[in-house]
Design a protein around this motif. Structure first.
Motif, PDB file in Angstrom:
ATOM      1  N   LEU A   9       0.834  -1.189   0.000  1.00 43.76           N
ATOM      2  CA  LEU A   9       0.000   0.000   0.000  1.00 43.76           C
ATOM      3  C   LEU A   9       0.877   1.250   0.000  1.00 43.76           C
ATOM      4  N   SER A  10       0.833   1.943  -1.108  1.00 38.93           N
ATOM      5  CA  SER A  10       1.614   3.172  -1.273  1.00 38.93           C
ATOM      6  C   SER A  10       0.735   4.209  -1.952  1.00 38.93           C
ATOM      7  N   ARG A  11       1.238   5.410  -2.035  1.00 40.79           N
ATOM      8  CA  ARG A  11       0.457   6.460  -2.674  1.00 40.79           C
ATOM      9  C   ARG A  11       0.106   6.084  -4.119  1.00 40.79           C
ATOM     10  N   GLN A  12       1.083   5.464  -4.817  1.00 35.50           N
ATOM     11  CA  GLN A  12       0.859   5.111  -6.223  1.00 35.50           C
ATOM     12  C   GLN A  12      -0.121   3.953  -6.360  1.00 35.50           C
ATOM     13  N   SER A  13       0.039   2.919  -5.497  1.00 33.58           N
ATOM     14  CA  SER A  13      -0.806   1.732  -5.650  1.00 33.58           C
ATOM     15  C   SER A  13      -2.263   2.010  -5.287  1.00 33.58           C
ATOM     16  N   ILE A  14      -2.494   2.800  -4.231  1.00 35.95           N
ATOM     17  CA  ILE A  14      -3.882   3.026  -3.840  1.00 35.95           C
ATOM     18  C   ILE A  14      -4.594   3.957  -4.824  1.00 35.95           C
ATOM     19  N   ALA A  15      -3.814   4.760  -5.565  1.00 38.85           N
ATOM     20  CA  ALA A  15      -4.432   5.645  -6.554  1.00 38.85           C
ATOM     21  C   ALA A  15      -5.075   4.836  -7.678  1.00 38.85           C
ATOM     22  N   LYS A  16      -4.587   3.602  -7.891  1.00 40.99           N
ATOM     23  CA  LYS A  16      -5.109   2.766  -8.965  1.00 40.99           C
ATOM     24  C   LYS A  16      -6.307   1.913  -8.531  1.00 40.99           C
ATOM     25  N   LEU A  17      -6.559   1.879  -7.227  1.00 42.20           N
ATOM     26  CA  LEU A  17      -7.645   1.040  -6.731  1.00 42.20           C
ATOM     27  C   LEU A  17      -8.998   1.688  -6.984  1.00 42.20           C
TER      28      LEU A  17
ATOM     29  N   THR B  93      -7.541   8.643   3.983  1.00 50.35           N
ATOM     30  CA  THR B  93      -6.389   8.885   3.110  1.00 50.35           C
ATOM     31  C   THR B  93      -6.218  10.368   2.801  1.00 50.35           C
ATOM     32  N   ASP B  94      -7.285  11.141   2.973  1.00 49.59           N
ATOM     33  CA  ASP B  94      -7.166  12.586   2.766  1.00 49.59           C
ATOM     34  C   ASP B  94      -6.335  13.241   3.854  1.00 49.59           C
ATOM     35  N   ALA B  95      -6.417  12.691   5.060  1.00 45.53           N
ATOM     36  CA  ALA B  95      -5.737  13.303   6.196  1.00 45.53           C
ATOM     37  C   ALA B  95      -4.431  12.612   6.566  1.00 45.53           C
ATOM     38  N   VAL B  96      -4.298  11.329   6.226  1.00 42.01           N
ATOM     39  CA  VAL B  96      -3.140  10.554   6.658  1.00 42.01           C
ATOM     40  C   VAL B  96      -2.481   9.913   5.442  1.00 42.01           C
ATOM     41  N   ASP B  97      -1.189  10.169   5.257  1.00 42.31           N
ATOM     42  CA  ASP B  97      -0.503   9.570   4.109  1.00 42.31           C
ATOM     43  C   ASP B  97      -0.139   8.118   4.419  1.00 42.31           C
TER      44      ASP B  97
END
Length: 411
Positions: free
Chosen positions: A19-27, A76-80
């Protein structure tokens, strides 16, 4: 009669992934699904919940005994992702020690809801039958007014540092002795709260008293009374201070004085405003009436002193300023080494009573002026004599006023 059985929908579990910024963007939520949970491939129990509507929440999933729990770690908006991973590691570490982070979170939320404001009604109900009316009114005033900045703070978050900082503010705003009284009031509140199980400790313990207590037998000399009169300052505070000298009344009785309580020069302090619950009738001398005559009567306001909804308040700063002016007056006459012993406004009442006795006023008349119910005024004799003391009280106040006017050169 037939019934329709709706299918139970459980969140779909996707295959684990880092789970990373890039991977969750694709979900994305699959069509027809209301919720999915994706777990991290590196940290077991760390996951992301995606719901219809677009809400995405980090979570930690764990098992305690036979129970499976999920702990929300923020959106995810508040916590990276990195911060969410750190939170998950910390929560799962606590689980390994036998702690339930979800239960701790619920308990913390409940504790945040327990504020001084939410508990005060129960405290007042507890202490009111155990306190005199005037003492209870003081307790309410100190807690609701002086400690107002802490009322919405969770009780668990009221620390010694916070109490100490507020005590300094109270001392600056209202004077050190008011701060002492406020300190005593909140200490009693926390002692009660500990007994009720809503507080773990008393944060007042260990804080410094804003001022050393002054002995309650302080009687000002004639010279000191003259200094108070001369340097009382401008406005309503001056009028109140001078009336305290002339009438020997209590501070709050004068501060809460109302035009409706006056009939000519006769001032009736109603029972509800008297400390002992007994009304007091005083025939004011001309010097006192002159002071009242200098106060502007405001349309629609019955209270004589003060500018807000209630009576005059905020005695602390004017008293500090008065002390400074009195000291300067002393040093101007006696030199820079002259000192002003500590005193309180209540000492004016004691001083007036003592000086009247020195002038020959009989003890039972002084008691009547002070509205004390003791000695010769107790019982049936007190009821019988109350009216007969009217002339004696009038004469005593007139004698005392003449003495004060001579002291101050009829200012």
């Amino acid at each position: 009669m037939s019934s329709i059985v709706l299918p139970i929908r459980f969140p779909i579990r996707m295959l684990p992934m880092r789970l990373s910024r890039q991977s969750i963007a694709k979900l994305a939520l699959p069509e027809g699904k209301v919720e999915i949970i994706v777990f991290d491939s590196d940290l077991p129990g760390f996951g992301l919940r995606i719901r219809a509507g677009g809400k995405r929440t980090w979570l930690a999933q764990y098992r305690l005994g036979t129970k499976q729990r999920r702990l929300s770690l923020g959106s995810t908006d508040a916590v990276d992702p990195d911060e969410a991973r750190r939170r998950a590691k910390a929560a799962l570490a606590r689980v390994s020690l036998g702690e339930d982070p979800a239960e701790v979170k619920v308990a913390a939320a409940a504790a945040r809801a327990v504020t001084m404001q939410s508990v005060l009604p129960s405290f007042f109900a507890h202490v009111e039958p155990r306190q005199a009316a005037s003492h209870h009114a003081d307790t309410r005033r100190y807690l609701e007014k002086h400690w107002r900045p802490l009322l919405e703070v969770p009780i668990a978050s009221v620390t010694r540092a916070r109490v100490a900082a507020r005590l300094l503010e109270i001392a600056r705003e209202h004077g050190p002795f008011a701060a002492n009284r406020a300190r005593a009031a909140i200490s009693r509140f926390f002692s009660w709260a500990i007994g009720e199980g809503v507080a773990h400790d008393n944060p007042v313990i260990g804080t410094n008293k804003p001022a050393a207590e002054v002995a309650r037998d302080r009687v000002l000399s004639d010279a000191e009374l003259g200094l108070v009169w001369t340097h009382a300052g401008p406005g309503h505070y001056q009028a109140i201070a001078r009336l305290l000298i002339l009438t020997a009344a209590r501070r709050d009785e004068v501060a809460g004085m109302a035009w409706s309580e006056l009939e000519g020069s006769v001032w009736t302090i109603p029972a509800e405003r008297a400390k002992n619950g007994k009304p007091l009738v005083l025939d004011l001398p001309p010097a006192a009436m002159a002071i009242l005559g200098s106060v502007d009567r405001r349309e629609g306001r019955d209270l004589i002193f003060g500018s807000r909804d209630g009576p005059f308040s905020g005695f602390g700063k004017p008293k500090v300023a008065l002390d400074a002016r009195m000291l300067a007056g002393l040093q101007a006459v006696h030199g820079p080494k002259a000192a002003l012993p500590p005193w309180r406004l209540h000492d004016l009442r004691r001083s007036a009573a003592t000086r009247m006795a020195d002038l020959g006023v009989q003890p039972h008349v002084v008691e009547a002026l002070l509205n004390h119910i003791s000695g010769s005024k107790a019982g049936v004799a007190g009821i019988y004599n109350r009216a007969t003391y009217r002339d004696e009280k009038r004469a005593a106040l007139l004698l005392w006023a003449d003495h004060v006017m001579a002291l101050v050169g009829r200012h």
